[in-house]
Design a protein around this motif. Structure first.
Motif, mmCIF file in Angstrom:
data_model
loop_
_atom_site.group_PDB
_atom_site.id
_atom_site.type_symbol
_atom_site.label_atom_id
_atom_site.label_comp_id
_atom_site.label_asym_id
_atom_site.label_seq_id
_atom_site.Cartn_x
_atom_site.Cartn_y
_atom_site.Cartn_z
ATOM 1 N N ILE A 623 0.825 -1.209 0.000
ATOM 2 C CA ILE A 623 0.000 0.000 0.000
ATOM 3 C C ILE A 623 0.859 1.260 0.000
ATOM 4 C CG2 ILE A 623 -2.010 -1.103 1.017
ATOM 5 C CD1 ILE A 623 -1.199 0.142 3.680
ATOM 6 N N GLU A 624 2.077 1.158 -0.542
ATOM 7 C CA GLU A 624 2.927 2.339 -0.589
ATOM 8 C C GLU A 624 2.854 3.031 -1.950
ATOM 9 O OE1 GLU A 624 7.085 1.659 -0.623
ATOM 10 O OE2 GLU A 624 6.949 -0.040 -1.961
ATOM 11 N N SER A 625 2.165 2.423 -2.925
ATOM 12 C CA SER A 625 2.173 3.028 -4.250
ATOM 13 C C SER A 625 1.281 4.254 -4.239
ATOM 14 C CB SER A 625 1.690 2.033 -5.293
ATOM 15 O OG SER A 625 0.295 1.913 -5.221
ATOM 16 N N ARG A 626 1.468 5.049 -5.233
ATOM 17 C CA ARG A 626 0.726 6.298 -5.333
ATOM 18 C C ARG A 626 -0.784 6.050 -5.333
ATOM 19 N NH1 ARG A 626 1.789 10.935 -8.627
ATOM 20 N NH2 ARG A 626 -0.042 12.234 -8.378
ATOM 21 N N ALA A 627 -1.212 5.047 -6.117
ATOM 22 C CA ALA A 627 -2.643 4.772 -6.221
ATOM 23 C C ALA A 627 -3.180 4.292 -4.875
ATOM 24 C CB ALA A 627 -2.893 3.728 -7.294
ATOM 25 N N GLN A 628 -2.411 3.411 -4.226
ATOM 26 C CA GLN A 628 -2.844 2.903 -2.931
ATOM 27 C C GLN A 628 -2.924 4.039 -1.923
ATOM 28 O OE1 GLN A 628 -3.804 0.011 -1.955
ATOM 29 N NE2 GLN A 628 -2.988 -1.564 -3.303
ATOM 30 N N MET A 629 -1.917 4.912 -1.940
ATOM 31 C CA MET A 629 -1.882 5.969 -0.948
ATOM 32 C C MET A 629 -3.038 6.945 -1.129
ATOM 33 S SD MET A 629 2.177 6.508 -0.496
ATOM 34 C CE MET A 629 2.298 8.018 0.355
ATOM 35 N N SER A 630 -3.451 7.129 -2.379
ATOM 36 C CA SER A 630 -4.570 8.060 -2.539
ATOM 37 C C SER A 630 -5.890 7.393 -2.176
ATOM 38 C CB SER A 630 -4.611 8.608 -3.956
ATOM 39 O OG SER A 630 -4.863 7.567 -4.846
ATOM 40 N N MET A 631 -5.905 6.062 -2.138
ATOM 41 C CA MET A 631 -7.136 5.345 -1.779
ATOM 42 C C MET A 631 -7.300 5.246 -0.257
ATOM 43 S SD MET A 631 -9.600 3.993 -3.365
ATOM 44 C CE MET A 631 -9.041 3.579 -4.993
ATOM 45 N N LEU A 632 -6.163 5.211 0.456
ATOM 46 C CA LEU A 632 -6.226 4.939 1.898
ATOM 47 C C LEU A 632 -7.114 5.914 2.675
ATOM 48 C CD1 LEU A 632 -2.544 3.851 2.522
ATOM 49 C CD2 LEU A 632 -4.591 2.454 2.755
ATOM 50 N N PRO A 633 -6.964 7.240 2.475
ATOM 51 C CA PRO A 633 -7.814 8.147 3.257
ATOM 52 C C PRO A 633 -9.288 7.996 2.921
ATOM 53 C CG PRO A 633 -5.969 9.318 2.245
ATOM 54 C CD PRO A 633 -6.033 7.976 1.621
ATOM 55 N N ARG A 634 -9.601 7.427 1.747
ATOM 56 C CA ARG A 634 -11.009 7.269 1.400
ATOM 57 C C ARG A 634 -11.577 5.973 1.965
ATOM 58 N NH1 ARG A 634 -10.043 8.095 -4.784
ATOM 59 N NH2 ARG A 634 -12.293 7.902 -5.080
ATOM 60 N N LEU A 635 -10.755 4.918 1.965
ATOM 61 C CA LEU A 635 -11.257 3.648 2.486
ATOM 62 C C LEU A 635 -11.139 3.570 4.006
ATOM 63 C CD1 LEU A 635 -10.069 0.939 -0.038
ATOM 64 C CD2 LEU A 635 -12.391 1.490 0.611
ATOM 65 N N ARG A 636 -10.188 4.265 4.573
ATOM 66 C CA ARG A 636 -9.964 4.302 6.023
ATOM 67 C C ARG A 636 -10.017 2.901 6.635
ATOM 68 N NH1 ARG A 636 -9.433 8.922 7.836
ATOM 69 N NH2 ARG A 636 -9.736 8.261 9.971
ATOM 70 N N PRO A 637 -9.061 2.040 6.310
ATOM 71 C CA PRO A 637 -9.093 0.683 6.877
ATOM 72 C C PRO A 637 -8.927 0.707 8.394
ATOM 73 C CG PRO A 637 -7.068 1.062 5.634
ATOM 74 C CD PRO A 637 -7.939 2.249 5.403
ATOM 75 N N ARG A 638 -9.760 -0.087 9.065
ATOM 76 C CA ARG A 638 -9.700 -0.121 10.536
ATOM 77 C C ARG A 638 -9.449 -1.521 11.056
ATOM 78 N NH1 ARG A 638 -8.253 4.479 12.278
ATOM 79 N NH2 ARG A 638 -8.136 3.270 14.166
ATOM 80 N N CYS A 639 -9.431 -2.537 10.193
ATOM 81 C CA CYS A 639 -9.187 -3.887 10.683
ATOM 82 C C CYS A 639 -8.480 -4.692 9.583
ATOM 83 C CB CYS A 639 -10.491 -4.574 11.088
ATOM 84 S SG CYS A 639 -11.568 -4.838 9.696
ATOM 85 N N TYR A 640 -8.074 -5.888 9.977
ATOM 86 C CA TYR A 640 -7.305 -6.720 9.059
ATOM 87 C C TYR A 640 -8.041 -6.938 7.744
ATOM 88 C CZ TYR A 640 -5.669 -11.099 7.020
ATOM 89 O OH TYR A 640 -5.254 -12.056 6.153
ATOM 90 N N TYR A 641 -9.362 -7.209 7.847
ATOM 91 C CA TYR A 641 -10.070 -7.518 6.614
ATOM 92 C C TYR A 641 -10.155 -6.299 5.693
ATOM 93 C CZ TYR A 641 -12.936 -10.068 3.444
ATOM 94 O OH TYR A 641 -13.363 -10.701 2.323
ATOM 95 N N ASP A 642 -10.170 -5.100 6.292
ATOM 96 C CA ASP A 642 -10.133 -3.896 5.463
ATOM 97 C C ASP A 642 -8.847 -3.845 4.638
ATOM 98 O OD1 ASP A 642 -12.518 -3.151 6.485
ATOM 99 O OD2 ASP A 642 -11.718 -1.658 7.881
ATOM 100 N N LEU A 643 -7.775 -4.333 5.258
ATOM 101 C CA LEU A 643 -6.500 -4.349 4.518
ATOM 102 C C LEU A 643 -6.570 -5.340 3.357
ATOM 103 C CD1 LEU A 643 -3.741 -4.172 7.250
ATOM 104 C CD2 LEU A 643 -4.517 -2.384 5.719
ATOM 105 N N VAL A 644 -7.223 -6.492 3.612
ATOM 106 C CA VAL A 644 -7.365 -7.474 2.537
ATOM 107 C C VAL A 644 -8.065 -6.809 1.356
ATOM 108 C CG1 VAL A 644 -8.375 -9.687 1.895
ATOM 109 C CG2 VAL A 644 -7.451 -9.363 4.200
#
Lengths: 1093, 477
Positions: A623-644
């Motif tokens: 989740i270090e890529s540019r696309a992933q990083m721009s998605m993170l604040p929108r998805l706001r993962p809070r648990c392991y399954y969110d990361l999946v």
């Protein structure tokens, strides 16, 4: 007829069409009526005789069936690489397939120095003979360089038993040839030798036929008719001409007699062959006789034997596996195994026992056990994560009690194919595992699988264009535009746009042939890590050849072939993040913290998720890529399954299937979550009704459309092949939609589900895979959050990996309050280390950052320092390490400014070192060895060094970047700030503030280019990340802008960019309008970014 | 930088040529020969790190201008003149004049912008000081060492005690510094000038009497022949220049197919053209200039039949025909690799001097063919356009029986074939042909074919798909 769809990568025949066993329908091509005369083609060159044959083996087989042949052989030159594909295709169309091989020899004839002009076709009649043939080819290949085979007639004469042979007589039959033929006839006793005649419509056909018939009578060798087939239909002749040109490196006009004069080398119908050989009916009957005698062998007889040493004496493999699984389960669940997991284990063990796969699991377990014993981190990925047994055996880390398993995705009875387990190891230590396999099983029993390197768009158009005499400019122009012409090759506007005449028939022919050649194999290469291990010698199963890498041997078949034959394969892969994690755990344990392992990292830590939600993920896994990083604040993962989900969602599959935005909307409560039925809710509940994983599509097919799990797996295969073959999935569309409507779903909903499934095409992520990766994502994030110093140091020590360079990693660590100390001859080791300080652990940069320095030299310096204390001066250092470290290495260190603790500047150190040599003159050695002489020498150096020009601070920073990859002094751009402000550029950190930089405002920023990316899903948009002394800025270049500023955007280390701000929550982009290079008058900073090319 | 990357830098495909050091060196040598027209000593630059100037080959020329300046009324005018000539020849150059070769080398490459730099003896150090250290022809390692300690320019070098430099860098450094500053001698190795082979005769006054011109030219021919024979060279291309009194000189080119040093033969080639030459008001002189020559092949003198005339050579016939008929009129057939009979040969000009004789060996040669022409039986005569013929069969599926050619019927005795040639599909009008070698009852062997797929060009011609059309293509004589 051949497929008319162009194939980017030609799928294995096994994947081409859905199986028909379950339909009970007839095979697609009907059997011929038995009344017509028989003929079997025995001399068939497929495209696995690289750049010679112009048809795929399976095309040959299918065409033979259409023409009413009852059998066909494939005889590629010194190779069996194509036979599995032909075998699979022959089984499908119900044809007898004859394994064969054309042998060409390198030995000269007894009396002359010319190579033996005979080629001999051989066909094994039983398993033992097949083993001998494989062994023969292996011998020839192992003694030759990669891709060649050096056979001698003598080799064949030694392993002739059980082989039928056909001699292709040379154009001119000399006495030598006669002698060889006599000898062959005596060796191939029991009427096993034949003499080939073929009619190629040459001028002297009739005379030659007579000659060979006489020869046959004279030597008493029966005649056999062949057609020297190179392609399955006559229209492939043009392609064959092109291939010939590519092989000879000439154009069609230059090729001359290297081309065949006519198009007669195609598969002909039995009637046609009877017409041609009306004068020699015996020669036709002989083909049938040979085919009949070859019935004794089929590739289905190949029995793959699992290695035996993995099972202890006195127990069976299954009982051993059961023992190990239960022991493992007890370890995994100290509080008792949950009943659902137990049931799953029982279910899996039953299937494993039924299919007799226990030895396979034991082999994998053995590899993992070895890696654990050496402290090599490893983790299974892919479908294996669907298995509770694999979890208990320690192969995978995805807890079956925490996710839903679809074991059929991994092993299914319907498929009867061995499971495929991919295991990631630390990339720096993968070789240890590979060597373990070689030592344990021996080179005769373990080898890497091959990878068939095929023509792809660019290589196809290059080679075809050159062979057809296109100018290099035109070829390049076409190759550059390869993306569109692969899909719509006849778009005249696009052709005209690159300056080519779309009406030119020659150009159209180039494009047609380029499309035809795509998917043609070019050569065999080694698979990244696919190992095949057997009990019996491997070289009796398949020919083995040398790989390009030293000490590596590969078999001739690729993973699809192996899968088709049901052989065991283990993928030994390397993963950089595992190296990094292991190093990080070691470092943090060494710094006095409690020893952590991947399993003991605290789970579900809120602080870690806070960090992830802030997209503060430089350096972590996935989740270090540019696309992933721009998605993170929108998805706001809070648990392991969110990361999946996070791992799986930023993928071409979900993006193209348009599932990303519905999911985000539902997750943020902007759209209601609704399910069409309870079954659907059971399947899609975890992902809020949006299918994100391959398994969900399969489950959906099972529960909503009534597929069996085996059929669902075929659906998955069809999904993977959809982009390439297109047709396979359509067979399922009907079934899926019918199945769903009959279960009461609306037609509209069924169509929507099918659309989503096909949207996955080849790019969907299986949930099991995402789950495996998410474990590493969480672990790396936790370490970054709680052990930032150890994490950054480990990351630098594992370079090259990931998106970011040491400079960014260090700057990121500093911004998290970690102190970073410069590399130094008296403090650093090769790797970055942790030093303690009142503020907590501190990173001491390692000597590995020094450009040009070898690890052995760094280690020698360390040894000396740890044995006899720190170095006092340069001379001291040089004298004490003279034995092991050349002056050049010290100069590299000096250039990296590693002598600060000796109070010597970079310039002064180099000035002194410049004077020293590796071999002091012996007369002066004694005098030189005194401390006093050191002092005077150094004093003299000092006076002369004072005359040297003083380097500017910018020069110092630039040299730091050049020689040590980063600078702790200052950011290079800080020296230009005044100029940049004059140009109107703002510092990058101003972008964060909404008031200073509202959306839509035009701004100018400048920075060093960190990353350039052009994701395949973004339709040509280029993303560039730049960095100045205050922070980073993300640029978006639409294709038009990128083309306009191509050279500026592509090749400058630093750029200054003007554009408008776009905001999405916390994510800020600049849509570039204008780009110009930033003159940093030094080459040191060039070539540091991670680029897309 | 890899080529692919360089290409990507350009929006449009750049022109790409292969670097051929040999060609470069030859070009430089030609340029050096050419420079002898300005100065008496010319040398090729020894390149970087070459030490004494004989090691490598660089990209420049040294011209020793001592004592030449006054011939051109000043050194600056000489330099400008050289530059003008070079520019006209399409060569962009930078010239520098300095008291030492080293300084001139440095200034030409690193000096102030502009094509010409002139530095007098008193300003040498001032001119060199701002130049980078690379201007001293130092090895890359040495330069790397210098830049590592921050020495970028020559002035930095001069500021440091010589002993310190000597202790740290190769002796080359001080030598090059001294050579540039004129405190060390630099020897250059001049290349040897090669003058063209030429002879000339000047008349006492303009003459238009053909006899005297012919006589003088014949004498010159003999003189030239002697000159060539002593050098063991034969002329391939000769230029006869008639210096006309009121017009530009008239150039008559003469070419031979083989190296020739035979005055009689050369004269035979020239004589008819001399007669036709426009002499204007008379010519003042005749000059023969060898444009291209080649080593003469040794021939053994006949031992027994001393007096016997050498048999006339084909090459002489070719030369004569060529001289009479003009360029491109004399051709010879050349075999080409092609399955199509009419494309299996081509005609090439018999004297092709567009190819320099040295280059001939570079011409791409076809690799060993898989099947040679010898393996095929081809007729001795081929019709340029195949003649349409009619054929008759004994019955359906039966062999050929009769052949109708130009209104006459021929019964066919023997028929060999078919030989199927599928044609060159990448060219327009490709068709598939079946060739038959047939013997008529008169005993003539004819080569006939039928086309299977009529070419698009003749698609209008009436035919049905099932009737193939027959042609006569050749005959064995």
């Amino acid at each position: 007829m051949p497929d008319d769809t162009p194939l980017k990568h030609r799928p294995h025949p096994m994947h081409l069409a859905p199986r028909h066993e379950h339909d009970g329908g007839p095979p697609p091509i009907p059997h011929p009526a038995p009344s017509i005369p028989g003929y079997t083609e025995l001399e068939v060159t497929s495209n696995f005789t690289f750049l010679t044959g112009a048809s795929h083996p399976d095309e040959m087989v299918r065409r033979a069936a259409e023409l009413g042949h009852r059998a066909i052989a494939i005889t590629d030159t010194n190779s069996l690489a194509g036979i599995v594909r032909a075998h699979v295709a022959a089984k499908e169309v119900g044809l007898q397939f004859i394994v064969g091989c054309r042998l060409r020899f390198t030995t000269p004839l007894p009396t002359t120095a010319v190579p033996l002009p005979l080629s001999i076709l051989v066909y094994p009649t039983d398993l033992a003979a097949y083993g001998r043939l494989c062994q023969l080819l292996t011998t020839g290949k192992r003694r030759a360089p990669k891709g060649e085979c050096h056979l001698e007639l003598h080799d064949l004469l030694q392993s002739h038993q059980g082989l039928l042979a056909i001699v292709i007589p040379p154009p001119i039959v000399s006495d030598d040839t006669l002698a060889v033929l006599e000898h062959l006839r005596r060796t191939f006793s029991e009427d096993r030798l034949s003499l080939a005649i073929s009619r190629g419509y040459h001028q002297d056909d009739a005379r030659r036929l007579r000659q060979i018939a006489q020869l046959s009578e004279h030597l008493n060798i029966p005649l056999v008719a062949t057609n020297d087939t190179h392609y399955h239909t006559p229209d492939r002749r043009t392609l064959q001409d092109v291939l010939t040109c590519i092989r000879h490196g000439c154009t069609l006009d230059q090729a001359g007699f290297r081309l065949h004069p006519n198009a007669e080398r195609h598969l002909k119908s039995p009637e046609e062959m009877h017409r041609l050989f009306a004068a020699h009916p015996g020669a036709l009957d002989r083909t049938l006789e040979i085919a009949h005698r070859c019935k004794g062998f089929s590739l289905d007889q190949l029995r793959y034997n699992y290695p035996e040493e993995i099972v202890p004496e006195g127990t069976t493999s299954m009982t051993h596996l059961i023992q190990l699984t239960h022991a493992g389960a007890a370890d995994r669940y100290p509080g008792g195994t949950p009943p659902s997991v137990l049931a799953q284990i029982e279910h899996e063990l039953r299937i494993i026992a039924d299919l007799n796969y226990a030895p396979y699991f034991l082999t994998v377990h053995d590899i993992v056990r070895f890696a654990r014993s050496r402290d090599i981190l490893c983790q299974g990925r892919g479908a294996a994560a669907n298995s509770a047994v694999c979890f208990c055996l320690g192969v995978t880390s995805v807890d079956p009690s925490r996710s839903s398993m679809l074991f059929e995705r991994f092993v299914s009875k319907e498929r009867d194919e061995p499971p495929d387990i991919d295991i990631d190891f630390e990339h720096e230590r993968r070789e240890e595992v590979i060597q373990y396999l070689y030592t344990k099983y021996g080179r005769h029993r373990a080898a890497l699988t091959a990878e068939v390197i095929s023509y792809r768009g660019r290589s196809a158009v290059r080679d075809v264009g050159k062979a057809m005499g296109l100018s290099l400019d035109a070829v390049e122009a076409l190759a550059r535009e390869v993306d569109w012409w692969r899909d719509s090759p006849d778009d005249p506007q696009k052709l005209a746009a690159i300056g080519l005449n779309p009406r030119d028939p020659h150009l159209r022919a180039v494009l047609r042939h380029a499309r035809e050649i795509m998917g043609f194999p070019r050569h065999l290469s080694q698979h990244v890590g696919g190992f095949i291990i057997t009990q019996t010698p491997l070289s009796e199963l398949v020919p083995i050849e040398n790989a390009a890498m030293e000490d590596r041997t590969i078999i001739e078949w690729d993973k699809d072939d192996i899968e088709a034959l049901g052989m065991l394969k283990v993928d030994i892969l390397g993963l950089g993040m595992l190296t990094c994690l292991r190093k990080c755990l070691d470092l943090s344990a060494g710094a006095g913290d409690a020893r952590l392992t991947l399993a003991t990292i605290p789970a579900e830590d809120p602080a870690t998720y806070d960090m992830i939600c802030n997209a503060d993920t430089i350096g972590v896994f996935q989740i270090e890529s540019r696309a992933q990083m721009s998605m993170l604040p929108r998805l706001r993962p809070r648990c392991y399954y969110d990361l999946v989900i996070e791992v799986a969602i930023v993928r071409p599959g979900p993006i193209q299937g348009k599932m990303v935005h519905p999911y985000i909307r539902r997750r943020n409560g902007e759209e209601p979550v609704a399910y069409a039925s309870p079954e659907i809710e059971r399947v899609l509940g975890r992902t809020l009704g949006v299918p994100l994983f391959q398994e969900q599509c399969m489950s959906l097919a099972v529960s909503a459309a009534g597929f069996t799990p085996g059929e669902a797996d075929q659906l998955r295969r069809a999904m993977a092949a959809w982009k390439r073959s297109g047709t396979a999935i359509l067979a399922f569309e009907q079934k899926l939609i019918e199945g769903m409507t009959s279960r009461g779903y609306s037609l509209e909903f069924a169509g929507q589900v099918f659309q989503q499934i096909s949207g996955f095409s080849g790019y969907g992520f299986p949930e099991s895979h995402a789950a495996s990766f998410a474990i590493l994502v969480y672990a790396s994030c936790w370490l970054k959050r709680h052990k930032p110093a150890a994490f950054a140091a480990a990351l630098i020590n594992s370079q090259p990996m990931g998106f970011y360079q040491p400079a960014q990693i260090v700057r990121d660590a500093q911004s998290h309050g970690v102190e970073v100390r410069p590399l130094d001859i008296n403090h650093s080791t090769w790797d970055c280390t942790l030093e303690s300080s009142p503020q907590g652990p501190t990173i001491r940069l390692g000597l590995r950052l020094t450009k040009g320095l070898q690890q052995a030299h760094a280690d020698a310096i360390n040894d000396e320092r740890s044995q006899r204390g720190p170095f006092e001066s340069l001379m001291d250092l040089q004298r004490r390490t003279r034995e092991h470290v050349p002056i050049q290495a010290l100069r590299h260190l000096a250039r990296a400014d590693a002598f600060n603790s000796l109070n010597v500047t970079r310039q002064a150190a180099l000035w002194t070192l410049q004077r020293l040599t590796d071999h002091p003159m012996p007369l002066f050695e004694e005098a030189n060895n005194t401390h006093a002489s050191d002092t005077t020498e150094l004093a003299r150096d000092q006076t002369s060094a004072a005359r040297l020009p003083t380097p500017s601070p910018f020069d110092e920073v630039a040299t730091d970047y050049d020689r040590a990859q980063l600078s702790l002094r200052a950011h290079p751009l800080s020296f230009l700030r005044a100029d940049l402000t004059a140009e109107g550029a703002i510092p990058c950190n101003h972008l964060e503030s909404n008031t200073q930089c509202p959306a839509g405002k035009a701004v100018t920023v400048a920075g060093l280019v960190l990353v350039r990316q052009r994701p395949s899903t973004a339709s040509g948009i280029v993303f560039i990340t730049i960095e100045d002394e205050t922070g980073i800025a993300n640029l978006i270049l639409v294709p038009r802008i990128f083309e306009r500023f191509r050279s500026e955007a592509r090749h400058n280390a630093a750029i200054i960019c003007t554009g408008t701000i776009e905001r999405q929550g916390k994510v800020v982009h600049i849509k570039a309008k204008h780009i110009k290079p930033l003159p940093l008058n030094t080459p040191a900073l060039n070539g540091r970014s991670r680029d897309f090319h | 930088m890899p080529l692919a990357e360089a290409r990507a830098l350009f929006r449009h495909t750049p022109h790409i040529a292969t670097l051929t050091p040999d060609d470069d060196r030859r070009g430089l040598q030609r340029l050096a020969q050419w420079a002898y027209r300005f100065v008496p000593i010319v040398a090729i630059d020894g390149g970087v790190g070459g030490g004494d100037g004989v090691g490598g080959v660089g990209d420049g020329l040294f011209l020793d201008t001592r004592g030449c300046a006054h011939l051109y009324a000043g050194i600056d005018r000489l330099v400008r003149r050289i530059l003008r000539h070079l520019t006209r020849a399409g060569i962009s150059a930078r010239l520098a004049v300095a008291p030492t070769f080293g300084a001139a080398w440095a200034l030409a490459r690193f000096g102030p912008s502009g094509p010409i730099t002139l530095v007098g003896p008193g300003h040498l150090e001032a001119a060199l000081d701002p130049l980078p250290a690379a201007a001293l022809r130092l090895s890359p390692e040495c330069l790397d060492g210098l830049s590592a300690v921050g020495i970028e320019r020559i002035e930095h070098l001069r500021a440091i005690p010589r002993a310190s430099l000597a202790a740290r860098f190769t002796p080359d450094l001080l030598l090059r510094l001294d050579q540039a500053l004129g405190t060390a001698i630099e020897l250059i190795t001049p290349i040897r000038p090669r003058w063209p082979t030429r002879v000339e005769h000047l008349f006492e006054g303009p003459t238009d009497r053909l006899e005297s011109i012919a006589l003088a030219t014949r004498r010159l021919m003999e003189e030239l022949a002697t000159l060539l024979t002593t050098n063991q060279r034969g002329v391939l291309s000769l230029r006869v220049e008639l210096l006309r009194s009121d017009l530009d000189p008239l150039h008559i080119p003469i070419r031979t197919s083989e190296p020739c040093a035979d005055a009689t033969h050369l004269w035979k080639l020239l004589a008819p053209r001399l007669e036709r030459a426009h002499l204007g008001f008379g010519i003042e002189g005749v000059r023969l200039l060898v444009v291209c020559s080649k080593r003469l092949r040794h021939t053994q003198a006949p031992c027994w039949r001393e007096s016997e005339q050498r048999p006339p050579q084909t090459s002489q016939l070719i030369d004569t025909l060529h001289a009479r008929l003009g360029d491109g009129s004399v051709v010879r057939p050349v075999a080409r690799e092609s399955h199509l009979p009419e494309r299996a040969f081509t005609f090439a000009p018999v004297l092709d001097h567009s190819q320099h004789p040295d280059r001939a060996k570079h011409r791409a040669r076809p690799s060993a063919p898989s099947q040679t022409i010898a393996a095929c039986d081809r007729p001795t005569m081929l019709h340029a356009t195949p003649l349409p013929i009619g054929v008759g069969f004994l019955g359906t599926g039966a062999p050929l029986a009769t052949l109708h050619l130009r209104g006459t019927s021929h019964a066919i005795g023997t028929c060999i074939g078919p030989e199927r040639l599928a044609g060159e599909w990448w060219k327009p009008g490709a068709e598939r042909r079946d060739y038959f070698k047939v013997q008529t009852h008169e005993g003539r062997w004819l080569w006939i074919f039928r086309t299977m797929h009529p070419s698009p060009n003749t698609a209008d011609a009436p035919h049905t798909p099932h009737t193939s059309r027959w042609f006569l293509h050749g005959e064995w004589a």
